[in-house]
Enzyme design. Structure first.
Site, PDB file in Angstrom:
ATOM      1  CD  GLU A 133      -1.863   3.164 -15.794  1.00 36.12           C
ATOM      2  OE1 GLU A 133      -2.800   3.775 -15.558  1.00 36.12           O
ATOM      3  OE2 GLU A 133      -1.676   2.633 -17.089  1.00 36.12           O
ATOM      4  CE1 TYR A 157      -5.762  -1.652 -15.354  1.00 38.36           C
ATOM      5  CE2 TYR A 157      -4.489   0.177 -15.494  1.00 38.36           C
ATOM      6  CZ  TYR A 157      -4.408  -1.140 -15.597  1.00 38.36           C
ATOM      7  OH  TYR A 157      -3.509  -1.773 -16.008  1.00 38.36           O
ATOM      8  CE  LYS A 161      -3.611  -4.856 -13.018  1.00 36.61           C
ATOM      9  NZ  LYS A 161      -4.085  -6.093 -13.527  1.00 36.61           N
TER      10      LYS A 161
END
Ligand code: NAD
Ligand code: TYD
Length: 343
Positions: A133, A157, A161
């Site tokens: 992602e 999110y 990351k």
């Protein structure tokens, strides 16, 4: 990288879906491995996932939070940690849209605490578990992401990351810490928290509840069985080159709608359970991973064929209805306290 045979492997987040599968994989496949499993037992952490390995002398569970610098420091200060594999994270995109703060705290600052402790204590290898992602979204027909693709995270999110990936890279570049980053596509398999698409769908299908499909359901994900992810991480840990990134993928692109249909068939339900609901804000349309680099350097490729892997996964949840019930009712939250209050 030559790993010190006597050294321990610090696995963080080892009570969650992938971490628990990894701990069991490692104990099965590496008889000499010794693991410290460091996990905060957030809502996603479940000590029940580890019930069959808690008595194994090669595995020690430590209830700790990677956001807590002193707690992290204390584990490293015991000495003997050769390698860190950081699975610990807030991992659900929908939750990151509601409350991004905890994602930055755990995924970025928690990772920083681990990197810093690893640097101070001369750890031989640090594996940062990341995600496809971070690359953002692909258009239909566009080539799969390679390690050279630009980093374009679209959710809190994935942004958190990506930040951790950059920190791992910087710790290698600036301080010479031996870091590697793995970026994997969507995982499925046993013990996944039923807020994620596949176990949510299975759980709802078992109970005759509607399956919420976001938007038109034509988003594409590249599904990989969790055991294949575990073996890829271990290959990278042993053979990956310091400072490098390795993509991991399933070579299995499926639309969400086709996925839901396949699960409904497997559960003996018809499509009347499909319920199209409002789309997720900023929903990435398509992910696909090119894992040529990992394959060339280590020979790794996925072993689980998707249709069979999915059928086995439905069977696992069907044979472990108690697990699903404990997680759905919240009963699993008390297990750790109960287990340790008698000691
Ligand atoms: P999960 O949410 O099931 O488990 C996360 C685990 O981390 C839980 O046991 C939780 O208790 C622990 N944890 C959370 N915050 C912590 C903290 N502050 N300190 C210590 N422990 C903490 O997640 P997952 O699906 O198993 O994902 C594991 C890793 O793999 C994550 O880093 C995620 O970004 C990455 N990843 C997941 C997928 C996927 O499809 N699930 C795909 C690619 C990468
Ligand atoms: P998810 O399992 O949350 O993983 P990720 O967002 O990390 O890819 O979701 C997988 C896909 O399924 C994603 O495109 C969002 C979609 N989805 C639904 O359509 N309905 C749902 O209820 C959920 C949880 C996800």
């Amino acid at each position: 990288m030559e790993m010190d045979k006597k050294g321990k492997i610090l696995v963080t987040g080892g009570a969650g879906f992938i971490g628990a599968n990894f701990v069991k994989f490692l104990l099965r496949s590496e008889p000499r491995a010794r693991i410290i499993n460091f996990d905060a037992l957030t809502y996603a952490g479940n000590i029940e996932n580890l019930s069959d390995v808690l008595g194994d002398s090669r595995h020690e569970f430590v209830h700790g939070d990677i956001r807590d610098k002193a707690g992290v420091g204390a584990v490293f200060a015991r000495g003997g940690i050769a390698c860190v594999i950081n699975f610990a994270a807030e991992s659900h995109v929908d939750r990151s849209l509601d409350s991004p703060d905890s994602f930055v705290q755990t995924n970025v600052l928690g990772c920083l605490n681990l990197l810093e402790a690893a640097r101070r204590h001369g750890v031989a290898r640090f594996v940062q578990i990341s995600t496809d992602e971070v690359y953002g979204s692909l258009l239909p027909g566009e080539a799969a992401f390679t390690e050279e693709s630009p980093i374009r995270p679209n959710s809190p999110y994935s942004a958190s990351k990506a930040s951790a990936d950059h920190l791992a890279r910087a710790y290698h570049h600036s301080y010479g810490l031996d870091t590697v980053v793995t970026r994997c596509s969507n995982n499925y398999g046993p013990m996944q928290f039923p807020e994620k698409m596949i176990p949510l769908c299975i759980n709802n299908a078992f109970n005759g509840r509607k399956i919420p499909v976001y938007g038109d359901g034509m988003q594409v994900r590249d599904w990989l069985h969790v055991e294949d992810h575990c073996s890829a991480v271990w290959e990278v840990c042993r053979k990956g080159r310091a400072g490098e990134v390795y993509n991991i993928g399933g070579a299995c692109q499926t639309t969400n709608l086709d996925l839901v249909r396949a699960i409904l068939r497997e559960c003996g339900r018809d499509e009347s359970l499909v319920s199209f609901v409002k789309d997720r804000p900023g929903h990435d349309r398509r992910y696909a991973m090119d894992f040529t680099k990992l394959n060339k350097e280590t020979g790794w490729k996925p072993r689980h064929e998707f249709e069979k892997g999915l059928a086995d996964t439905v069977k696992w949840y069907s044979s472990n209805k108690g697990w699903l019930e404990h997680v759905s009712s919240g009963e699993y939250k008390g297990y750790y306290e109960k287990m340790y209050s008698n000691r």
